[in-house]
Design an enzyme around this catalytic site. Structure first.
Site, short mmCIF file in Angstrom:
data_model
loop_
_atom_site.label_atom_id
_atom_site.label_comp_id
_atom_site.label_asym_id
_atom_site.label_seq_id
_atom_site.Cartn_x
_atom_site.Cartn_y
_atom_site.Cartn_z
N SER A 126 14.30 15.03 1.95
CA SER A 126 15.27 14.10 2.53
C SER A 126 14.58 12.98 3.29
CB SER A 126 16.21 14.85 3.47
OG SER A 126 17.09 13.95 4.10
N ARG A 137 0.83 -1.21 0.00
CA ARG A 137 0.00 0.00 0.00
C ARG A 137 0.87 1.26 0.00
NH1 ARG A 137 -2.47 -3.24 -1.84
NH2 ARG A 137 -4.55 -3.95 -1.37
N GLU A 192 1.99 1.52 -3.48
CA GLU A 192 0.87 1.99 -4.27
C GLU A 192 0.69 3.50 -4.11
OE1 GLU A 192 -3.62 0.38 -4.99
OE2 GLU A 192 -3.02 0.65 -2.90
#
Length: 162
Positions: A115, A89, A92
């Site tokens: 960063s 996820r 995704e």
């Protein structure tokens, strides 16, 4: 011993003792729970004071204490795309919103990156009558690209121009 072997040893001890990550963080202290967990998972190093406390907590050898204080080889996902549903996820999110994150960050800050080294993260449980939610807060320092070889009318760094 390899770093992966040390990670497995720490996870075995955690299971045997029935410890939570919260307990381990409280015992080692001095750093974010994310950083301490990441160090135990082989992805970060612990400073000497925390490495010593981790060694005492887990009963580590001197060599293992030194190993958890060394910069590791980072990047623990064994395959891409990741197959673990929770980790997938996050992947995704980057696949769907990565270009959006990039556009919005660079529109606000300029030509650079966020960063993951100078970085803070927090997690909270958010009650919701449709099912509790996970709130992640990430804060990374903006690092502008350096425009090397620039001349007098070209900025040195990619900060947003006024």
């Amino acid at each position: 011993m390899k770093r992966e072997d040390l990670t497995e040893k720490l996870l075995d001890i955690k299971r045997e003792k029935g410890w939570s990550w919260k307990h381990i963080h409280e015992e080692i202290g001095g750093l974010s729970p994310f950083l301490i967990t990441a160090a135990c998972m082989g992805q970060m190093k612990l400073p000497k004071a925390q490495a010593k406390r981790a060694a005492e907590l887990f009963g580590l050898t001197v060599a293992e204490e030194r190993m958890i204080n060394e910069p590791p080889y980072r990047g623990s996902i064994p395959s891409m795309p990741p197959t673990d549903p929770l980790i997938y996820r996050f992947y995704e999110l980057v696949m769907v919103y990565g270009t959006t994150f990039k556009e919005l960050i660079q529109e606000e800050f300029g030509d650079g990156i966020m960063s993951a080294i100078d970085f803070n993260m927090d997690m909270a449980r958010e009650a919701n009558n449709k099912g509790d939610r996970v709130r992640l807060t990430m804060s990374g320092k903006f690092l502008p690209y350096k425009y090397y070889g620039n001349d007098d009318d070209t900025p040195e760094y990619g900060f947003k121009e006024g």
